[in-house]
Motif scaffolding. Structure first.
Motif, PDB file in Angstrom:
ATOM      1  N   GLN A 135       0.883  -1.316   0.022  1.00 13.86           N
ATOM      2  CA  GLN A 135      -0.147  -0.048   0.018  1.00 13.86           C
ATOM      3  C   GLN A 135       0.886   1.354   0.162  1.00 13.86           C
ATOM      4  OE1 GLN A 135      -3.209   0.326  -0.526  1.00 13.86           O
ATOM      5  NE2 GLN A 135      -3.368  -1.708  -0.818  1.00 13.86           N
ATOM      6  N   SER A 136       1.967   1.241   0.864  1.00 11.16           N
ATOM      7  CA  SER A 136       2.991   2.251   0.873  1.00 11.16           C
ATOM      8  C   SER A 136       3.531   2.713  -0.494  1.00 11.16           C
ATOM      9  CB  SER A 136       3.729   2.649   1.883  1.00 11.16           C
ATOM     10  OG  SER A 136       4.838   1.669   1.595  1.00 11.16           O
ATOM     11  N   ALA A 137       3.731   1.459  -1.208  1.00 10.74           N
ATOM     12  CA  ALA A 137       4.192   1.772  -2.959  1.00 10.74           C
ATOM     13  C   ALA A 137       3.279   2.288  -3.685  1.00 10.74           C
ATOM     14  CB  ALA A 137       4.644   0.347  -2.884  1.00 10.74           C
ATOM     15  N   VAL A 138       2.123   1.854  -3.609  1.00  7.93           N
ATOM     16  CA  VAL A 138       1.030   2.432  -4.436  1.00  7.93           C
ATOM     17  C   VAL A 138       0.811   3.811  -4.117  1.00  7.93           C
ATOM     18  CG1 VAL A 138      -1.330   2.125  -5.019  1.00  7.93           C
ATOM     19  CG2 VAL A 138      -0.132   0.091  -4.594  1.00  7.93           C
ATOM     20  N   ALA A 139       0.849   4.254  -2.665  1.00 12.69           N
ATOM     21  CA  ALA A 139       0.779   5.590  -2.431  1.00 12.69           C
ATOM     22  C   ALA A 139       1.765   6.457  -2.946  1.00 12.69           C
ATOM     23  CB  ALA A 139       0.614   5.825  -1.023  1.00 12.69           C
ATOM     24  N   PHE A 140       3.168   6.062  -2.729  1.00  9.45           N
ATOM     25  CA  PHE A 140       4.127   6.935  -3.174  1.00  9.45           C
ATOM     26  C   PHE A 140       4.210   6.934  -4.697  1.00  9.45           C
ATOM     27  CE2 PHE A 140       5.338   6.493   1.415  1.00  9.45           C
ATOM     28  CZ  PHE A 140       5.464   7.825   1.938  1.00  9.45           C
ATOM     29  N   GLY A 141       4.004   5.731  -5.345  1.00 12.04           N
ATOM     30  CA  GLY A 141       4.014   5.840  -6.792  1.00 12.04           C
ATOM     31  C   GLY A 141       2.858   6.764  -7.618  1.00 12.04           C
ATOM     32  N   HIS A 142       1.769   6.711  -7.017  1.00 14.76           N
ATOM     33  CA  HIS A 142       0.508   7.638  -7.263  1.00 14.76           C
ATOM     34  C   HIS A 142       0.718   8.988  -7.137  1.00 14.76           C
ATOM     35  CE1 HIS A 142      -3.567   8.580  -8.010  1.00 14.76           C
ATOM     36  NE2 HIS A 142      -3.860   8.885  -7.028  1.00 14.76           N
ATOM     37  N   PHE A 143       1.712   9.153  -5.877  1.00  7.76           N
ATOM     38  CA  PHE A 143       1.907  10.642  -5.466  1.00  7.76           C
ATOM     39  C   PHE A 143       3.080  11.045  -6.577  1.00  7.76           C
ATOM     40  CE2 PHE A 143       5.265  13.349  -3.303  1.00  7.76           C
ATOM     41  CZ  PHE A 143       4.387  14.477  -2.756  1.00  7.76           C
ATOM     42  N   GLN A 144       3.908  10.281  -7.062  1.00  9.62           N
ATOM     43  CA  GLN A 144       4.876  10.303  -8.100  1.00  9.62           C
ATOM     44  C   GLN A 144       3.850  10.735  -9.561  1.00  9.62           C
ATOM     45  OE1 GLN A 144       8.011  11.465  -9.282  1.00  9.62           O
ATOM     46  NE2 GLN A 144       8.527  10.442  -7.732  1.00  9.62           N
ATOM     47  N   GLY A 145       3.134   9.865  -9.639  1.00 11.48           N
ATOM     48  CA  GLY A 145       2.438  10.027 -11.018  1.00 11.48           C
ATOM     49  C   GLY A 145       1.328  11.292 -10.946  1.00 11.48           C
ATOM     50  N   GLU A 280      11.052 -10.824  -2.158  1.00 10.02           N
ATOM     51  CA  GLU A 280       9.665 -10.947  -2.324  1.00 10.02           C
ATOM     52  C   GLU A 280       9.175  -9.375  -1.933  1.00 10.02           C
ATOM     53  OE1 GLU A 280       7.040 -13.331   0.160  1.00 10.02           O
ATOM     54  OE2 GLU A 280       8.429 -15.058  -0.422  1.00 10.02           O
ATOM     55  N   LEU A 281       9.609  -8.794  -1.010  1.00  7.07           N
ATOM     56  CA  LEU A 281       9.458  -7.407  -0.558  1.00  7.07           C
ATOM     57  C   LEU A 281       9.713  -6.578  -1.606  1.00  7.07           C
ATOM     58  CD1 LEU A 281      10.170  -7.199   3.126  1.00  7.07           C
ATOM     59  CD2 LEU A 281       8.003  -6.991   2.276  1.00  7.07           C
ATOM     60  N   PHE A 282      10.959  -6.738  -2.278  1.00  9.98           N
ATOM     61  CA  PHE A 282      11.294  -5.934  -3.358  1.00  9.98           C
ATOM     62  C   PHE A 282      10.039  -6.078  -4.559  1.00  9.98           C
ATOM     63  CE2 PHE A 282      13.259  -5.341  -7.530  1.00  9.98           C
ATOM     64  CZ  PHE A 282      13.872  -3.962  -7.354  1.00  9.98           C
ATOM     65  N   GLU A 283       9.995  -7.160  -4.961  1.00 13.55           N
ATOM     66  CA  GLU A 283       8.789  -7.270  -5.823  1.00 13.55           C
ATOM     67  C   GLU A 283       7.518  -6.615  -5.591  1.00 13.55           C
ATOM     68  OE1 GLU A 283       8.328 -11.136  -7.712  1.00 13.55           O
ATOM     69  OE2 GLU A 283       6.916 -10.431  -8.913  1.00 13.55           O
ATOM     70  N   VAL A 290       5.249   0.884  -9.425  1.00 14.43           N
ATOM     71  CA  VAL A 290       5.155   1.091 -10.939  1.00 14.43           C
ATOM     72  C   VAL A 290       3.746   1.175 -11.020  1.00 14.43           C
ATOM     73  CG1 VAL A 290       5.421  -0.224 -13.158  1.00 14.43           C
ATOM     74  CG2 VAL A 290       7.253  -0.065 -11.374  1.00 14.43           C
ATOM     75  N   GLU A 291       2.634   0.282 -10.580  1.00 10.82           N
ATOM     76  CA  GLU A 291       1.515   0.494 -10.732  1.00 10.82           C
ATOM     77  C   GLU A 291       0.744   1.922 -10.373  1.00 10.82           C
ATOM     78  OE1 GLU A 291      -0.058  -3.957  -9.632  1.00 10.82           O
ATOM     79  OE2 GLU A 291      -0.645  -2.554  -8.221  1.00 10.82           O
ATOM     80  N   GLY A 292       1.348   2.386  -9.176  1.00  9.32           N
ATOM     81  CA  GLY A 292       0.909   3.665  -8.579  1.00  9.32           C
ATOM     82  C   GLY A 292       1.363   4.737  -9.737  1.00  9.32           C
ATOM     83  N   CYS A 293       2.435   4.808 -10.114  1.00 10.13           N
ATOM     84  CA  CYS A 293       3.265   5.764 -11.138  1.00 10.13           C
ATOM     85  C   CYS A 293       2.284   5.761 -12.443  1.00 10.13           C
ATOM     86  CB  CYS A 293       4.624   5.469 -11.431  1.00 10.13           C
ATOM     87  SG  CYS A 293       5.770   5.800 -10.282  1.00 10.13           S
ATOM     88  N   ALA A 294       1.702   4.602 -12.710  1.00  8.53           N
ATOM     89  CA  ALA A 294       0.820   4.601 -13.751  1.00  8.53           C
ATOM     90  C   ALA A 294       1.032   5.025 -15.282  1.00  8.53           C
ATOM     91  CB  ALA A 294      -0.681   5.218 -13.602  1.00  8.53           C
ATOM     92  N   GLY A 295       2.538   4.657 -15.399  1.00 10.93           N
ATOM     93  CA  GLY A 295       2.805   4.711 -16.852  1.00 10.93           C
ATOM     94  C   GLY A 295       3.629   6.080 -16.835  1.00 10.93           C
ATOM     95  N   SER A 296       3.803   6.899 -15.846  1.00  8.93           N
ATOM     96  CA  SER A 296       4.478   8.078 -15.834  1.00  8.93           C
ATOM     97  C   SER A 296       5.937   8.169 -15.698  1.00  8.93           C
ATOM     98  CB  SER A 296       3.996   9.166 -14.854  1.00  8.93           C
ATOM     99  OG  SER A 296       4.265   8.657 -13.418  1.00  8.93           O
ATOM    100  N   LEU A 297       6.504   6.768 -15.543  1.00  9.20           N
ATOM    101  CA  LEU A 297       8.203   6.799 -15.465  1.00  9.20           C
ATOM    102  C   LEU A 297       8.623   6.704 -16.795  1.00  9.20           C
ATOM    103  CD1 LEU A 297       8.743   4.846 -12.298  1.00  9.20           C
ATOM    104  CD2 LEU A 297       8.633   6.998 -12.494  1.00  9.20           C
ATOM    105  N   THR A 298       9.796   7.021 -17.229  1.00 15.61           N
ATOM    106  CA  THR A 298      10.393   6.609 -18.329  1.00 15.61           C
ATOM    107  C   THR A 298      10.945   5.448 -18.497  1.00 15.61           C
ATOM    108  OG1 THR A 298      12.457   7.901 -17.651  1.00 15.61           O
ATOM    109  CG2 THR A 298      10.624   8.994 -18.663  1.00 15.61           C
ATOM    110  N   ASP A 299      11.347   5.223 -19.450  1.00 11.86           N
ATOM    111  CA  ASP A 299      12.017   3.670 -19.476  1.00 11.86           C
ATOM    112  C   ASP A 299      13.558   3.760 -18.720  1.00 11.86           C
ATOM    113  OD1 ASP A 299      10.641   1.747 -20.848  1.00 11.86           O
ATOM    114  OD2 ASP A 299      10.763   3.001 -22.733  1.00 11.86           O
ATOM    115  N   ASP A 365      11.058  -5.401 -15.146  1.00  9.97           N
ATOM    116  CA  ASP A 365      10.731  -5.575 -16.441  1.00  9.97           C
ATOM    117  C   ASP A 365       9.217  -6.277 -16.457  1.00  9.97           C
ATOM    118  OD1 ASP A 365      12.694  -4.573 -17.968  1.00  9.97           O
ATOM    119  OD2 ASP A 365      14.004  -6.571 -18.007  1.00  9.97           O
ATOM    120  N   LYS A 366       8.979  -7.195 -15.690  1.00 12.80           N
ATOM    121  CA  LYS A 366       7.833  -7.607 -15.494  1.00 12.80           C
ATOM    122  C   LYS A 366       6.798  -6.808 -15.251  1.00 12.80           C
ATOM    123  CE  LYS A 366       5.640 -10.956 -12.115  1.00 12.80           C
ATOM    124  NZ  LYS A 366       6.179 -11.923 -11.018  1.00 12.80           N
ATOM    125  N   TYR A 367       7.148  -5.893 -14.245  1.00 11.17           N
ATOM    126  CA  TYR A 367       5.611  -4.815 -14.004  1.00 11.17           C
ATOM    127  C   TYR A 367       5.678  -3.797 -14.934  1.00 11.17           C
ATOM    128  CZ  TYR A 367       4.925  -7.739 -10.214  1.00 11.17           C
ATOM    129  OH  TYR A 367       4.584  -8.987  -9.549  1.00 11.17           O
TER     130      TYR A 367
END
Ligand code: ADP
Ligand code: MG
Ligand code: MG
Length: 372
Positions: A135-145, A280-283, A290-299, A365-367
Motif C-alpha cells: 500500500q505504501s508503494a502504491v501511495a508513493f507511486g501515485h504521488f509521483q504519478g 519478495e518485498l522488493f517485488e 510502478v502501478e501507482g506511477c501509472a505509466g508516468s516513469l520513463t524507460d 521488467d515484469k511490471y
C-alpha cells in the motif's frame, strides 16, 4: 494557563478555523514536529484539524518549505478533483493563517501550520503485513504519478544536496581525512567498500546531467507512517508529511523505500547474516510503485530502479560511516559503535543487491510490461 498553552491560544486565534474550539489534544506519533488535533463546533457540525509546530532545529527554511507544500498540495487538489476524487481526503489541505499566509510565526519565534484532518483513515508505525508495504508503494507511486508534470525545478531545495551522492562522497572523504576520533585505521574494510564503488556516487547525477533522468517531485520521507490508510477499504488514500518534498529523482524515493523496507534485518542489526534484500518485498514494492506511477516513469527511470536502491543504500551507509568517524555528531546513537553497525548493515545490503541485480531487473521488467 502555562506559557505553552498561552502560545497555543495565540496560534489558534491566528488561523482561519471556524466556530468554537471544543477539543485540543497532542496527536500522532511523528518524531519531527509537534502535532495537535483540534475540533471546532460549527453550524455544519464538528470539524477537525491538524495543527503543527514545525521543528526549527531540522527545518531552517520554513517559509520556502511551506511554499513547496502550497505548490504541491494545490496541484494535487486540482488533479484529484479532475479525476473525480475526494480532494479533502486524498491530499493534505492547508488552512491559511488570518493574514493569508500558509503559516503563522508565533511570538516565541516558532512556525506553525494547519491542515484539514483526514477523517476515517489511520497511520501505522510498523509494517505488520506485507500488504502494508505494498500500500505504501502504491501511495508513493501515485504521488509521483500525479506530480509527474509538475514543474519540479520551481520547488526550493530546502535541504541542500540531500540526495547528491557525489557531494556525500566528498563529505565522506573529508571525514576520513579528518579522522577526528582516530577510528579510520579500524574501519579500513568499510572505507575500501566505499572507494571501490565510487561509480555509484556519480551514476544518477551523470544521467540527470545528460537528461536521461528527469527532475521530479520527490517526497524524501517515504515511511509507512507518512501515508494514511482508509479504515474501511484498507487502501492507501493519501501521502502526508510533505516537509522534505524537494526536486529530485524518482529513483530516490523508490530506492530509499527499498533500503529500509525490503531489508530482512534491522538497520542496526549486528548479526549481518540476518541482513539481506528480501526479494519478495522488493517485488511487492516494485509492483505497487510502478502501478501507482501509472505509466508516468520513463524507460530509463524504470531501468534505474534497482541501481537507485543500491545507490540510496550506499549513500546511507557512507553517511553512517562518516558520522562514526566524526564521533556521532549527526545521527542519534544509543550504544558504542552504533553508526558503524548501521553502516555495516547498509553495505551488507549493497553487496547483496549486487548479487541480485539481474533478478531485480527482471522484476522491474515484469511490471513494466504490465503497465505498457
Ligand atoms: P512528523 O514529521 O512529526 O512525522 P507528520 O506530518 O507525519 O509529522 O504528522 C504526525 C502524525 O500526525 C502523522 O503520522 C499522522 O498520524 C497525523 N497527521 C498528520 N497530518 C494529518 C492529517 N491531515 N489528518 C490526519 N492525521 C494527520
Ligand atoms: Mg511523519
Ligand atoms: Mg516528517
Amino acid at each position: 494557563m502555562s506559557g505553552e498553552e498561552l502560545i497555543r491560544r495565540e496560534v489558534i486565534e491566528n488561523f482561519t478555523f471556524p466556530g468554537k474550539l471544543v477539543e485540543e489534544i497532542l496527536y500522532g506519533s511523528g518524531h519531527i514536529n509537534d502535532t495537535f488535533r483540534l475540533a471546532f463546533e460549527t453550524e455544519q457540525g464538528r470539524k477537525r484539524y491538524i495543527l503543527q509546530r514545525m521543528n526549527k532545529s531540522i527545518f531552517h527554511k520554513p517559509v520556502e518549505l511551506m511554499e513547496n507544500i502550497v505548490g504541491v498540495t494545490s496541484w494535487l487538489r486540482k488533479k484529484i478533483l479532475a479525476n473525480g476524487g475526494d480532494a479533502d481526503r486524498e491530499t493534505l489541505n492547508i488552512v491559511l493563517a488570518r493574514d493569508g499566509r500558509p503559516y503563522y510565526l508565533d511570538s516565541a519565534g516558532d512556525y506553525w501550520r494547519a491542515y484539514l484532518f483526514i477523517e476515517g483513515a489511520s497511520c501505522y508505525d510498523k509494517v505488520e503485513k506485507r500488504e502494508d508495504f505494498y500500500q505504501s508503494a502504491v501511495a508513493f507511486g501515485h504521488f509521483q504519478g500525479l506530480l509527474a508534470d509538475y514543474p519540479a525545478k520551481t520547488l526550493h531545495e530546502t535541504i541542500m544536496n540531500f540526495h547528491n551522492t557525489a557531494s556525500r562522497l566528498d563529505d565522506f572523504k573529508a571525514a576520513v581525512l579528518r579522522d577526528t576520533c582516530g577510528y579510520a585505521g579500524d574501519v579500513q574494510r568499510e572505507i575500501r567498500f566505499v572507494l571501490e564503488r565510487e561509480h555509484l556516487a556519480y551514476v544518477l547525477g551523470e544521467m540527470q546531467a545528460e537528461k536521461k533522468l528527469p527532475l521530479r517531485v520527490t517526497h524524501n520521507d517515504t515511511k509507512l507512517n507518512n501515508i494514511m490508510i482508509d479504515d474501511k477499504t484498507g487502501k492507501a488514500i493519501c501521502v502526508i508529511d510533505l516537509d522534505t518534498v524537494m526536486p529530485g529523482l524518482a529513483v530516490n524515493d523508490f530506492g530509499d523505500s527499498i533500503r529500509f523496507g525490503a531489508s530482512t534485518g534491522d538497520e542496526d542489526e549486528r548479526d549481518l547474516a540476518k541482513v539481506s534484500c528480501d526479494m519478495e518485498l522488493f517485488e511487492l514494492y516494485t509492483k505497487g510503485f510502478v502501478e501507482g506511477c501509472a505509466g508516468s516513469l520513463t524507460d530509463e527511470e524504470l531501468d534505474m530502479l534497482p541501481i537507485g536502491a543500491m545507490v540510496m543504500t550506499y549513500e546511507c551507509g557512507m553517511r553512517f560511516l562518516a558520522d562514526h568517524l566524526d564521533g556521532d555528531v549527526y545521527f542519534k546513537t544509543h550504544r558504542e559503535g552504533h553508526n558503524l553497525d548501521r553502516c555495516r548493515t547498509q553495505f551488507k545490503l549493497v553487496a547483496d543487491m549486487e548479487k541480485k541485480l539481474s533478478a531485480m531487473n527482471a522484476i522491474v521488467d515484469k511490471y513494466r510490461q504490465r503497465e505498457r
